[in-house]
Scaffold this motif. Structure first.
Motif, PDB file in Angstrom:
ATOM      1  N   LEU A 687       0.838  -1.200   0.000  1.00 33.99           N
ATOM      2  CA  LEU A 687       0.000   0.000   0.000  1.00 33.99           C
ATOM      3  C   LEU A 687       0.873   1.251   0.000  1.00 33.99           C
ATOM      4  O   LEU A 687       1.808   1.371   0.782  1.00 33.99           O
ATOM      5  N   GLU A 688       0.575   2.201  -0.924  1.00 36.00           N
ATOM      6  CA  GLU A 688       1.402   3.408  -1.051  1.00 36.00           C
ATOM      7  C   GLU A 688       1.289   4.305   0.181  1.00 36.00           C
ATOM      8  O   GLU A 688       2.256   4.909   0.615  1.00 36.00           O
ATOM      9  N   ASP A 689       0.074   4.407   0.743  1.00 40.84           N
ATOM     10  CA  ASP A 689      -0.138   5.254   1.915  1.00 40.84           C
ATOM     11  C   ASP A 689       0.304   4.484   3.152  1.00 40.84           C
ATOM     12  O   ASP A 689      -0.453   3.703   3.735  1.00 40.84           O
ATOM     13  N   ASN A 690       1.539   4.703   3.587  1.00 42.88           N
ATOM     14  CA  ASN A 690       2.085   3.946   4.719  1.00 42.88           C
ATOM     15  C   ASN A 690       1.377   4.288   6.015  1.00 42.88           C
ATOM     16  O   ASN A 690       1.194   3.424   6.881  1.00 42.88           O
ATOM     17  N   ARG A 691       0.952   5.554   6.158  1.00 39.89           N
ATOM     18  CA  ARG A 691       0.240   5.921   7.378  1.00 39.89           C
ATOM     19  C   ARG A 691      -1.051   5.134   7.508  1.00 39.89           C
ATOM     20  O   ARG A 691      -1.388   4.615   8.577  1.00 39.89           O
ATOM     21  N   LYS A 692      -1.758   5.053   6.422  1.00 38.07           N
ATOM     22  CA  LYS A 692      -2.997   4.280   6.425  1.00 38.07           C
ATOM     23  C   LYS A 692      -2.700   2.807   6.696  1.00 38.07           C
ATOM     24  O   LYS A 692      -3.445   2.130   7.421  1.00 38.07           O
ATOM     25  N   ALA A 693      -1.600   2.304   6.115  1.00 35.95           N
ATOM     26  CA  ALA A 693      -1.231   0.904   6.322  1.00 35.95           C
ATOM     27  C   ALA A 693      -0.944   0.636   7.791  1.00 35.95           C
ATOM     28  O   ALA A 693      -1.359  -0.400   8.334  1.00 35.95           O
ATOM     29  N   ILE A 694      -0.243   1.544   8.452  1.00 44.17           N
ATOM     30  CA  ILE A 694       0.071   1.359   9.878  1.00 44.17           C
ATOM     31  C   ILE A 694      -1.202   1.396  10.716  1.00 44.17           C
ATOM     32  O   ILE A 694      -1.393   0.580  11.629  1.00 44.17           O
ATOM     33  N   GLU A 695      -2.100   2.341  10.382  1.00 48.00           N
ATOM     34  CA  GLU A 695      -3.348   2.434  11.129  1.00 48.00           C
ATOM     35  C   GLU A 695      -4.158   1.149  11.004  1.00 48.00           C
ATOM     36  O   GLU A 695      -4.682   0.612  11.975  1.00 48.00           O
ATOM     37  N   ILE A 696      -4.234   0.637   9.781  1.00 47.51           N
ATOM     38  CA  ILE A 696      -4.984  -0.608   9.552  1.00 47.51           C
ATOM     39  C   ILE A 696      -4.281  -1.775  10.248  1.00 47.51           C
ATOM     40  O   ILE A 696      -4.933  -2.661  10.811  1.00 47.51           O
ATOM     41  N   SER A 697      -2.936  -1.787  10.202  1.00 45.18           N
ATOM     42  CA  SER A 697      -2.200  -2.898  10.817  1.00 45.18           C
ATOM     43  C   SER A 697      -2.451  -2.959  12.319  1.00 45.18           C
ATOM     44  O   SER A 697      -2.494  -4.039  12.914  1.00 45.18           O
ATOM     45  N   LYS A 698      -2.636  -1.785  12.962  1.00 53.15           N
ATOM     46  CA  LYS A 698      -2.946  -1.780  14.392  1.00 53.15           C
ATOM     47  C   LYS A 698      -4.292  -2.433  14.659  1.00 53.15           C
ATOM     48  O   LYS A 698      -4.443  -3.200  15.628  1.00 53.15           O
ATOM     49  N   HIS A 699      -5.259  -2.135  13.810  1.00 47.72           N
ATOM     50  CA  HIS A 699      -6.563  -2.780  13.953  1.00 47.72           C
ATOM     51  C   HIS A 699      -6.444  -4.289  13.722  1.00 47.72           C
ATOM     52  O   HIS A 699      -7.105  -5.085  14.409  1.00 47.72           O
ATOM     53  N   LEU A 700      -5.621  -4.666  12.752  1.00 51.04           N
ATOM     54  CA  LEU A 700      -5.449  -6.093  12.473  1.00 51.04           C
ATOM     55  C   LEU A 700      -4.826  -6.804  13.676  1.00 51.04           C
ATOM     56  O   LEU A 700      -5.211  -7.939  14.017  1.00 51.04           O
ATOM     57  N   GLN A 701      -3.861  -6.161  14.325  1.00 53.04           N
ATOM     58  CA  GLN A 701      -3.247  -6.770  15.505  1.00 53.04           C
ATOM     59  C   GLN A 701      -4.269  -6.945  16.630  1.00 53.04           C
ATOM     60  O   GLN A 701      -4.265  -7.957  17.340  1.00 53.04           O
ATOM     61  N   GLN A 702      -5.153  -5.936  16.770  1.00 50.05           N
ATOM     62  CA  GLN A 702      -6.197  -6.063  17.787  1.00 50.05           C
ATOM     63  C   GLN A 702      -7.156  -7.189  17.443  1.00 50.05           C
ATOM     64  O   GLN A 702      -7.573  -7.963  18.321  1.00 50.05           O
ATOM     65  N   GLU A 703      -7.500  -7.310  16.163  1.00 50.37           N
ATOM     66  CA  GLU A 703      -8.354  -8.410  15.742  1.00 50.37           C
ATOM     67  C   GLU A 703      -7.683  -9.752  16.017  1.00 50.37           C
ATOM     68  O   GLU A 703      -8.333 -10.729  16.404  1.00 50.37           O
ATOM     69  N   TRP A 704      -6.376  -9.827  15.781  1.00 52.15           N
ATOM     70  CA  TRP A 704      -5.648 -11.074  16.036  1.00 52.15           C
ATOM     71  C   TRP A 704      -5.745 -11.468  17.522  1.00 52.15           C
ATOM     72  O   TRP A 704      -5.949 -12.630  17.864  1.00 52.15           O
ATOM     73  N   LYS A 705      -5.623 -10.470  18.400  1.00 47.81           N
ATOM     74  CA  LYS A 705      -5.685 -10.752  19.830  1.00 47.81           C
ATOM     75  C   LYS A 705      -7.068 -11.261  20.233  1.00 47.81           C
ATOM     76  O   LYS A 705      -7.195 -12.074  21.163  1.00 47.81           O
TER      77      LYS A 705
END
Length: 977
Positions: A687-705
């Motif tokens: 994903l070109e927008d790294n800020r958006k990627a980091i924000e989404i990745s945080k949600h993904l980590q929470q979903e994983w937990k």
């Protein structure tokens, strides 16, 4: 008439003979011979004498046309002009047309030696040879001719030479005026040519530049400037020659670039449009192919029509713009694919009647032969059709295949059963043969009865082969039965006695039961030959067995109670499992209903929340732990009644497997969600927008937990992949931060460099600064205001850049004003230099005029200034040469009046002695309507005019000049002088 029979005397080698012959010729009758002698005789004297004898103008014109050098031509023309003076102008034109073929010196000598003075003057005035004109201007007796020659001369060098050689005052004055005009004209020509060269240079430079959005505008601007110059007269003709060629060549190159870019843009638009249409057709083909693959068609008619339409559209498009090889290959490949699918469909439609006929025969298929024959026909038909796996199967073919599959399954199943049964019976017959060989009648009887019973299920060849082998063993089996019946009676009686003795012994119930069972087994072995023949012995044995078994019944009654209790516990476990499974399934079903009943994104999010809540309400972790202990709990409650053992075990297994399946499904679902989260995380890496990627990745980590239980090994594998993708995303953030810092630093260096370069341009002298506008525009355009700069210094850097740009603009826009001030100052310095020389001369002191001229030449005085100061300089030189000069009394009055007008105009205070005159002049201006206030530009223009008038006055007495100059100094302050 006999003159031509022999070599005539006029052609004699001796010149004297030819001269005497010429004298003897008649001017009227021998005109052709005289003309020939006038043209071609070797002696110039004879040619002159022959010419003098001719009076016919036509003959003279003919001779004139044949003249081979300027001297002969002038001699003939002089004679002709003497006969007809009105032909002088025509002769002059004729001479000018021919003189380019002759030597210039010969032409000059011929004109000088021309006998006819009128013709010589006409030829002289029409000549462009400066040397001839210069010689005539100094030696001609007529002053009017000299002045005419001066008017004729345009060569600066010749005029300067004439100025040195001329002695007549009028000629000198005329030469001076001509030189003055030529210099002014030459200056104008030089300025015009310089501007034209600059236009050509800029246009050539533009032609070599790459295309940009301002290209056309720049060309139009330069073209307008050239058109404005094209009306200028240079050398009595508009701009022409090499400059016009250079201009046209550069303009053609620029226009070619414009036309090329316009044509390229047009062609690109056409190609792009055609490529878009071609790509769209290919996409339609792909869509049609995908539709065939994914959707069932009822017929191929729509497919055939679609292919025809696409072919037609393709041919129309490639007629307009040819497709690229890649696009052609793509379309051709897709078309071949679609054509192949169409061919399969057409084959299917042609074979449809065969399929229908074959499937209608299924109802009559019973025997193996019929089924095998049908199977072979079906296989051949399928092979002939060879329907591709990637195409969606037609509904009819799918039904037929399903029916065929069922029939094939039936055939295979029946064949497998028959084969299995026959194989089993063959093995039984081999076992039977072993029993007979070993004289084991009991096993042989059992096995024989079993085989005969199972033979009923065999048919065809399978039945025949088994029956044949069984019949071969029948004699041996009957013989064994006869021998066995003879030997078993004494043994049966012995068994009855043994059974009766068991009832008399007090044995353990289990041991007793085992003994009874052993005797019963021995009895069954003995009665295997002929059970009906021993009924009396059997009754006796049965009665003794019942009596002996009586103590065992009490023991087994107690065991039955234990088994019944165990059965109740197992039933409770099954009921608990079944209820638990039902509750789990109800929870999962309710969750699925909630998901299916919502469609919008907001409600879907609510459904997701409800699902998570439901999932969290089930303690899957505890459920999984208890499930692992369930088998141990089940095994604690053994034994159970034999008649219930299989049933209760089957019930338990069903519930056990059901719960196991739910737990496995939950683990698999959670694993699938983990796999999906890994896939999402890996997509975020690109994903070109790294800020958006980091924000989404945080949600993904929470979903994983928040995810529940899953398989341990698979969970570890997915976690490593998930962690790897997340780490890459955060690594990209760090890289982008560093790259952004580097970019900010580069942008800062760039704007600093541009600011420095623009400042350097601003510090150049006006002569260089005037040539740097394009370079400034280029530097200014190199900075894009959208480029980011360090936040703490961005405002300062941009302000410095804008200040540098504005400073250059101010400096550049002030070039004209500074140049004007420089020229005015040079005129002022020149006027003061002349004033000093004039005052020195008025004081009867010597003046070095050469020094004055050298000093004036060093000043940057423009043409207008020269026109102002040149008369003063000439007046000064004349006064020095003639030693005649006097004070310019009237000039003082005129300068005082000019100063008064300038003071009124510039609102400068006048000396007290001029108050009355100023008031009177203001009153006069008021009466004449001249009191309207001037604009600043109009005021400056008027003051400049007065400045030039001030500079033109000479030979003013020193004291008066000092007072007047003081007044003008205050006025000239308005124009910064």
């Amino acid at each position: 008439m006999f003159k031509s029979l022999f070599t005539p005397k006029w052609k004699h080698q001796d010149a004297k003979v030819r001269q005497e012959a010429l004298a003897a010729l008649d001017a009227d009758q021998d005109v052709s011979i005289i003309s020939q002698m006038a043209i071609s005789d070797e002696s110039a004297e004879i040619r002159r004498r022959a010419l003098a004898k001719i009076s016919d103008s036509k003959v003279l014109q003919s001779i004139l046309l044949q003249a081979g050098n300027p001297a002969d031509w002038c001699q003939v023309a002089s004679h002709l002009a003497g006969l007809q003076a009105e032909n002088i102008d025509a002769l002059t034109v004729q001479f000018n047309n021919k003189k380019s073929t002759w030597d210039e010196q010969a032409v000059s000598n011929a004109i000088t030696k021309c006998d006819n003075s009128a013709l010589a003057e006409s030829l002289l005035l029409s000549s462009d040879d400066p040397q001839i004109l210069l010689q005539a201007a100094t030696s001609a007796k007529s002053i009017e001719l000299r002045l005419s020659i001066v008017d004729k001369l345009d060569d600066l060098k010749s005029l300067q030479q004439l100025q040195k050689k001329a002695s007549h005052k009028q000629v000198i004055q005329a030469v001076r005026e001509k030189l003055k005009g030529i210099r002014a004209k030459q200056q104008h020509i030089d300025d015009t040519l310089q501007q034209a060269d600059k236009i050509c240079q800029n246009l050539s430079k533009l032609a070599n530049q790459t295309w940009d959005t301002q290209f056309t505008t720049k060309v139009q601007l330069l073209t307008q400037q050239w058109q404005a110059l094209d009306g200028e007269i240079i050398d009595d003709k508009p701009l022409s020659g090499k400059r016009v060629d250079n201009y046209n060549e550069a303009l053609t190159a620029c226009q070619a670039t414009i036309d090329s870019m316009q044509e390229e843009a047009r062609q690109a638009a056409l190609v792009q449009e055609a490529q878009a249409k071609q790509s769209e057709l290919c996409e339609q083909l792909e869509s049609l192919i995908e539709e065939i693959k994914s959707e069932r068609l009822e017929s191929c008619q729509s497919l055939r029509e679609g292919l025809t339409l696409l072919d037609k559209n393709w041919q129309q498009i490639i007629t307009e713009v040819d497709a690229s090889p890649q696009m052609k290959g793509r379309f051709s490949g897709l078309r071949e694919t679609l054509q192949g699918h169409l061919a399969v469909w057409e084959k299917f439609e042609s074979l449809t009647p065969n399929f229908i006929e074959l499937t209608e025969q299924q109802a009559d298929m019973v025997s193996f032969g019929d089924l095998e024959k049908w199977q072979k026909q079906w296989t051949n038909l399928e092979k002939k059709l060879h329907w591709p796996e990637e195409l969606a199967i037609p509904s009819g073919l799918e039904i037929w295949r399903k029916q065929a599959k069922e029939l094939q399954h039936k055939l295979h199943q029946l064949e497998a059963e028959q084969k299995k049964k026959a194989s089993q019976l063959h093995r039984k017959i081999r076992t039977l043969e072993n029993h007979i060989r070993q004289r084991n009648l009991i096993a042989a009887n059992k096995l024989s009865n079993y085989i005969n019973f199972e033979l009923k299920e065999l048919v065809g060849d399978f039945l025949t082969s088994v029956t044949r082998k069984l019949e071969n063993l029948e004699p041996d089996l009957n013989e064994l039965r006869d021998w066995h019946a003879f030997a078993t009676t004494p043994k049966k009686e012995s068994l009855c006695s043994a059974m009766e003795k068991l009832s008399e012994n007090s044995l353990d119930p289990l041991v007793l039961a085992e003994k009874v069972h052993e005797l019963q087994e021995q009895w069954r072995e003995l009665i295997s030959s002929d059970a009906a023949a021993d009924q009396a012995l059997w009754d006796k044995f049965k009665q003794a067995a019942d009596k002996a078994y009586q103590p065992c019944l009490v023991y087994y009654a107690e065991q039955d109670q234990v088994k019944a209790d165990n059965l109740k516990q197992k039933i409770a476990i099954c009921e608990r499992l079944e209820k638990q499974i039902a509750d789990l399934r109800n929870s999962i079903s309710n969750n699925e209903k909630v998901e299916q009943s919502h469609s919008s994104e907001e409600v879907a999010e609510s459904a997701k929340t409800a699902t998570e809540t439901t999932s969290q309400s089930i303690d899957w972790k505890s459920l999984d732990k208890n499930f692992r202990d369930l088998t141990k709990e089940w095994q604690q409650y053994d034994p159970v009644p034999n008649n219930e053992r299989k049933t209760i075990q089957k019930r338990f297994n069903k519930s056990f497997n059901g719960l196991k399946g739910l737990i496995h499904s939950e683990k698999q679902a959670n694993l699938d969600e983990r796999v999906e989260l890994v896939a999402k995380a890996e997509k975020l890496v690109s994903l070109e927008d790294n800020r958006k990627a980091i924000e989404i990745s945080k949600h993904l980590q929470q979903e994983w937990k928040n995810l529940g239980i899953t398989f341990f090994k698979a969970d570890r594998e997915q976690w490593h992949q998930f962690r790897k993708a997340i780490d890459q995303i955060f690594a990209q953030r760090d890289e982008q931060k560093q790259a952004f810092k580097n970019e900010l630093k580069s942008s800062e260096q760039k704007i600093k460099s541009l600011t420095t370069q623009i400042r350097s341009l601003s510090e150049l002298e006006d002569s260089e600064l005037n040539q740097k506008l394009e370079e400034f525009d280029s530097l200014r355009q190199q900075w894009d205001k959208q480029i980011e700069l360090p936040r703490n210094s961005a405002k300062k850097l941009i302000n410095e850049f804008e200040k540098a740009c504005q400073h250059f603009r101010d400096r550049y826009s002030g070039i004209g004003e500074r140049q004007l001030k420089k020229r005015l100052k040079a005129i002022k310095d020149g006027a003061l230099l002349l004033q000093q020389a004039e005052e020195t001369l008025l004081e009867k002191q010597a003046v070095d005029i050469t020094f004055i001229e050298e000093q004036l030449a060093q000043l940057p005085i423009d043409e207008k200034g020269k026109r102002v100061l040149e008369p003063r300089l000439q007046h000064l030189k004349t006064a020095i040469n003639d030693n005649e000069f006097s004070e310019n009394i009237s000039g003082v009055t005129e300068l005082e009046k000019l100063a008064l007008e300038a003071e009124i105009l510039s609102e400068t205070e006048s000396p007290e002695s001029f108050k009355n005159e100023r008031m009177a002049l203001q009153l006069q201006r008021l009466q004449e309507g001249l009191t309207s206030r001037l604009s600043q530009d109009e005021l400056n223009q008027e003051l400049h005019k007065m400045f030039y008038q001030w500079a033109s006055y000479g030979f003013i007495q020193s004291a008066a000049r000092t007072i007047i100059n003081q007044r003008f100094d205050k006025i000239f302050t308005r124009i910064d002088l």
